[in-house]
Structure formats: C-alpha cells, structure tokens
Design an enzyme around this catalytic site. Structure first.
Site, PDB file in Angstrom:
ATOM      1  N   ARG A  29     -65.637  37.980 -86.063  1.00 42.21           N
ATOM      2  CA  ARG A  29     -65.831  39.424 -85.931  1.00 42.21           C
ATOM      3  C   ARG A  29     -67.216  39.762 -85.406  1.00 42.21           C
ATOM      4  O   ARG A  29     -67.372  40.651 -84.569  1.00 42.21           O
ATOM      5  CB  ARG A  29     -65.569  40.101 -87.280  1.00 42.21           C
ATOM      6  CG  ARG A  29     -64.072  40.177 -87.573  1.00 42.21           C
ATOM      7  CD  ARG A  29     -63.762  40.183 -89.053  1.00 42.21           C
ATOM      8  NE  ARG A  29     -64.316  41.323 -89.725  1.00 42.21           N
ATOM      9  CZ  ARG A  29     -64.726  41.304 -91.002  1.00 42.21           C
ATOM     10  NH1 ARG A  29     -64.668  40.198 -91.701  1.00 42.21           N
ATOM     11  NH2 ARG A  29     -65.177  42.394 -91.546  1.00 42.21           N
TER      12      ARG A  29
ATOM     13  N   ARG B 239     -63.636  49.953 -79.772  1.00 43.03           N
ATOM     14  CA  ARG B 239     -64.346  48.708 -80.068  1.00 43.03           C
ATOM     15  C   ARG B 239     -64.547  47.856 -78.816  1.00 43.03           C
ATOM     16  O   ARG B 239     -65.117  46.777 -78.898  1.00 43.03           O
ATOM     17  CB  ARG B 239     -63.476  47.918 -81.045  1.00 43.03           C
ATOM     18  CG  ARG B 239     -64.166  47.430 -82.292  1.00 43.03           C
ATOM     19  CD  ARG B 239     -63.064  46.836 -83.136  1.00 43.03           C
ATOM     20  NE  ARG B 239     -63.471  46.138 -84.296  1.00 43.03           N
ATOM     21  CZ  ARG B 239     -63.520  46.654 -85.522  1.00 43.03           C
ATOM     22  NH1 ARG B 239     -63.263  47.919 -85.721  1.00 43.03           N
ATOM     23  NH2 ARG B 239     -63.823  45.895 -86.547  1.00 43.03           N
TER      24      ARG B 239
ATOM     25  N   LYS C 136     -71.472  50.889 -92.005  1.00 38.57           N
ATOM     26  CA  LYS C 136     -70.924  52.035 -91.254  1.00 38.57           C
ATOM     27  C   LYS C 136     -69.775  52.717 -91.986  1.00 38.57           C
ATOM     28  O   LYS C 136     -69.629  53.937 -91.887  1.00 38.57           O
ATOM     29  CB  LYS C 136     -70.553  51.668 -89.822  1.00 38.57           C
ATOM     30  CG  LYS C 136     -69.297  50.859 -89.668  1.00 38.57           C
ATOM     31  CD  LYS C 136     -69.069  50.489 -88.214  1.00 38.57           C
ATOM     32  CE  LYS C 136     -68.047  49.381 -88.085  1.00 38.57           C
ATOM     33  NZ  LYS C 136     -66.720  49.661 -88.630  1.00 38.57           N
TER      34      LYS C 136
ATOM     35  N   ARG D   1     -61.854  40.615 -99.534  1.00 35.00           N
ATOM     36  CA  ARG D   1     -61.058  40.997 -98.356  1.00 35.00           C
ATOM     37  C   ARG D   1     -60.597  39.746 -97.632  1.00 35.00           C
ATOM     38  O   ARG D   1     -61.357  38.799 -97.459  1.00 35.00           O
ATOM     39  CB  ARG D   1     -61.929  41.852 -97.413  1.00 35.00           C
ATOM     40  CG  ARG D   1     -61.518  43.303 -97.394  1.00 35.00           C
ATOM     41  CD  ARG D   1     -62.470  44.122 -96.573  1.00 35.00           C
ATOM     42  NE  ARG D   1     -62.407  43.841 -95.144  1.00 35.00           N
ATOM     43  CZ  ARG D   1     -62.887  44.670 -94.222  1.00 35.00           C
ATOM     44  NH1 ARG D   1     -63.448  45.805 -94.582  1.00 35.00           N
ATOM     45  NH2 ARG D   1     -62.812  44.358 -92.959  1.00 35.00           N
TER      46      ARG D   1
ATOM     47  N   ARG E 258     -70.149  40.950 -99.836  1.00 40.76           N
ATOM     48  CA  ARG E 258     -68.927  41.747 -99.972  1.00 40.76           C
ATOM     49  C   ARG E 258     -67.714  40.832-100.188  1.00 40.76           C
ATOM     50  O   ARG E 258     -66.807  41.164-100.940  1.00 40.76           O
ATOM     51  CB  ARG E 258     -68.717  42.604 -98.724  1.00 40.76           C
ATOM     52  CG  ARG E 258     -67.538  43.552 -98.857  1.00 40.76           C
ATOM     53  CD  ARG E 258     -67.423  44.475 -97.665  1.00 40.76           C
ATOM     54  NE  ARG E 258     -66.831  43.812 -96.515  1.00 40.76           N
ATOM     55  CZ  ARG E 258     -66.673  44.391 -95.321  1.00 40.76           C
ATOM     56  NH1 ARG E 258     -67.123  45.618 -95.117  1.00 40.76           N
ATOM     57  NH2 ARG E 258     -66.115  43.747 -94.329  1.00 40.76           N
TER      58      ARG E 258
HETATM   59  P1  AMP Z   1     -62.811  47.015 -89.690  1.00 38.75           P
HETATM   60  O1  AMP Z   1     -62.473  47.486 -91.061  1.00 38.75           O
HETATM   61  O2  AMP Z   1     -63.229  48.130 -88.772  1.00 38.75           O
HETATM   62  O3  AMP Z   1     -63.806  45.887 -89.696  1.00 38.75           O
HETATM   63  O4  AMP Z   1     -61.455  46.432 -89.052  1.00 38.75           O
HETATM   64  C1  AMP Z   1     -60.782  45.348 -89.652  1.00 38.75           C
HETATM   65  C2  AMP Z   1     -59.908  44.662 -88.635  1.00 38.75           C
HETATM   66  O5  AMP Z   1     -58.925  45.591 -88.119  1.00 38.75           O
HETATM   67  C3  AMP Z   1     -60.619  44.138 -87.381  1.00 38.75           C
HETATM   68  O6  AMP Z   1     -61.230  42.886 -87.579  1.00 38.75           O
HETATM   69  C4  AMP Z   1     -59.469  44.087 -86.387  1.00 38.75           C
HETATM   70  O7  AMP Z   1     -58.622  42.983 -86.636  1.00 38.75           O
HETATM   71  C5  AMP Z   1     -58.688  45.344 -86.738  1.00 38.75           C
HETATM   72  N1  AMP Z   1     -59.197  46.506 -85.974  1.00 38.75           N
HETATM   73  C6  AMP Z   1     -59.837  47.600 -86.474  1.00 38.75           C
HETATM   74  N2  AMP Z   1     -60.184  48.447 -85.506  1.00 38.75           N
HETATM   75  C7  AMP Z   1     -59.751  47.890 -84.343  1.00 38.75           C
HETATM   76  C8  AMP Z   1     -59.823  48.263 -82.976  1.00 38.75           C
HETATM   77  N3  AMP Z   1     -60.438  49.415 -82.594  1.00 38.75           N
HETATM   78  N4  AMP Z   1     -59.265  47.434 -82.057  1.00 38.75           N
HETATM   79  C9  AMP Z   1     -58.657  46.298 -82.415  1.00 38.75           C
HETATM   80  N5  AMP Z   1     -58.580  45.863 -83.682  1.00 38.75           N
HETATM   81  C10 AMP Z   1     -59.112  46.640 -84.656  1.00 38.75           C
END
Ligand code: AMP
Length: 198
Positions: A146, A90, A15, A135, A129
């Site tokens: 996650r 989310r 995404k 990461r 990844r």
């Molecule tokens: P992502 O890159 O979207 O996978 O986000 C990485 C991490 O950021 C997630 O595992 C959460 O810890 C935090 N995070 C990102 N977006 C949100 C959200 N909408 N609500 C809460 N935590 C978030």
C-alpha cells in the site's frame, strides 16, 4: 456549508481520523472508499466478495468499480451540498473519472488537504494499528504494497491538483489536535469556516 474536499495522505497519516473531524465541523458527509469496501466485505455483499482478496493483499480495486461506487455515493441527497472524499481518487485515472463526474454537475473540489508524514512515521503508526485493530490488510506485506502504491500512483495526483491551486500541504506530524488545527487554519484561509465539534 457547501464544501467539496479531498484528503490525501499515505496510509498511517491519520487522514481517516482527520477527515471525520473536518467533515463534522463543516456538516458534510465523509465518503471513504475504504470504509465502503470494508462494510461490503463485512456484510458479504456481491461487491464485498469481488473486492475482499484485493483489499486483503493491499492492491487497488479496479478503477471502474471504485469510480462507480463513488458516483453512486455522491449522487445521494446528503452529498448534494458537499462532501469530504477520503481514499478516492487514488491515481490519475480516478482523477479523470472524478473530474468528469463533477464537471457534469457543475462542481469542482474546493480544497485538497495533503497530509505530509515521513515514510518511517507512517510505517510505525501502521504497525501499531495492526496490533490494535487487527485489520486484514495491516500485515507487513500488505502495508509495504500500500505504501508503494501511494508513492507511485497516489502522490502524483497532487501535481495535477497543484496546477489548480487547491492543494494545502499540512504537516501531519504532531498530536491529533495540532494537526486538526493546522487543517482548519488552511480551510479558513480559503473561506471555509470549520467550527470544531463540541
Ligand atoms: P483505505 O481504507 O483507504 O486504506 O482503503 C483500503 C483498501 O480499499 C485499499 O488498500 C484498496 O484495496 C481499497 N481501496 C480504497 N480506496 C480505493 C480506490 N480509490 N481505488 C482502488 N482501491 C481502493
């Protein structure tokens, strides 16, 4: 062109990459909460210090904090005519926050792109990844956390958006270009013309 979009999909669904392509083709900014948080962690800001341990463990940052970050970002001039949200909302509480914010501006989402990728496929892409990008939240345990959160808390937001007839389910298995083409076709059907970046 004015377009207010959300891209949703499990971690490892592609995404992030697809979001950037769509946003470029429509001339709108990507608003990725994950990127905002990671940038803050990297710069050691107060926000970054607050969220680092949460992100590394794969849990969600508290809704209030996350929603405040998004409201700030969407209030900047470049998001006035449109944006593509990646990673927010989310969960259902965040959907309500976003609804309230957009309603206050007389706006709503034009389309929600839901990338459909089987769990096994997301898992193997995430593991790949992890070894490429290193990461901090791509450890086996954080990945499992996650994906579990996605299935329990994030997938249900699609039911809510589904009742508003804005969801386009897109098969996320295939080459990057194939998936992009599917997304552009779905947007086109909604009158959103995306011209692939040169
Ligand atoms: P992502 O890159 O979207 O996978 O986000 C990485 C991490 O950021 C997630 O595992 C959460 O810890 C935090 N995070 C990102 N977006 C949100 C959200 N909408 N609500 C809460 N935590 C978030």
């Amino acid at each position: 062109m004015s377009a207010r979009l959300l891209i949703v999909g499990p971690q490892g669904s592609g995404k992030g990459t697809q979001g950037v392509r769509i946003a470029e083709a429509l001339g709108i900014p990507v608003v990725s909460t994950g990127d905002v948080f990671r940038a803050n962690v990297a710069q050691g800001t107060e926000l970054g210090q607050q969220v680092k341990a949460i992100i590394d463990g794969g849990s969600l940052v508290p809704d209030e904090l996350t929603s405040a970050v998004v409201r700030d970002r969407l209030s900047q001039a470049d998001a006035a005519e449109g944006f593509l949200l990646d990673g927010y909302p989310r969960n259902l509480a965040q959907v309500m926050h976003l609804d309230e914010f957009l309603e206050g501006r007389g706006e709503s989402l034009d389309a929600v792109i839901a990338l459909v990728v089987p769990r096994e496929e997301s898992l193997s892409r995430l593991t790949a990844r992890a070894s490429e990008q290193g990461r901090a939240d791509d450890t086996e345990e954080a990945i499992a956390t996650r994906l579990g959160i996605y299935e329990r808390e994030t997938a249900p937001i699609l039911d809510v958006y589904g009742t508003r007839d804005v969801v386009d389910e897109i098969d996320g298995v295939g080459s990057l270009d194939e998936v992009t083409a599917r997304i552009f076709a779905a947007l086109e059907a909604r009158g959103l013309h995306a011209s692939p970046a040169a």
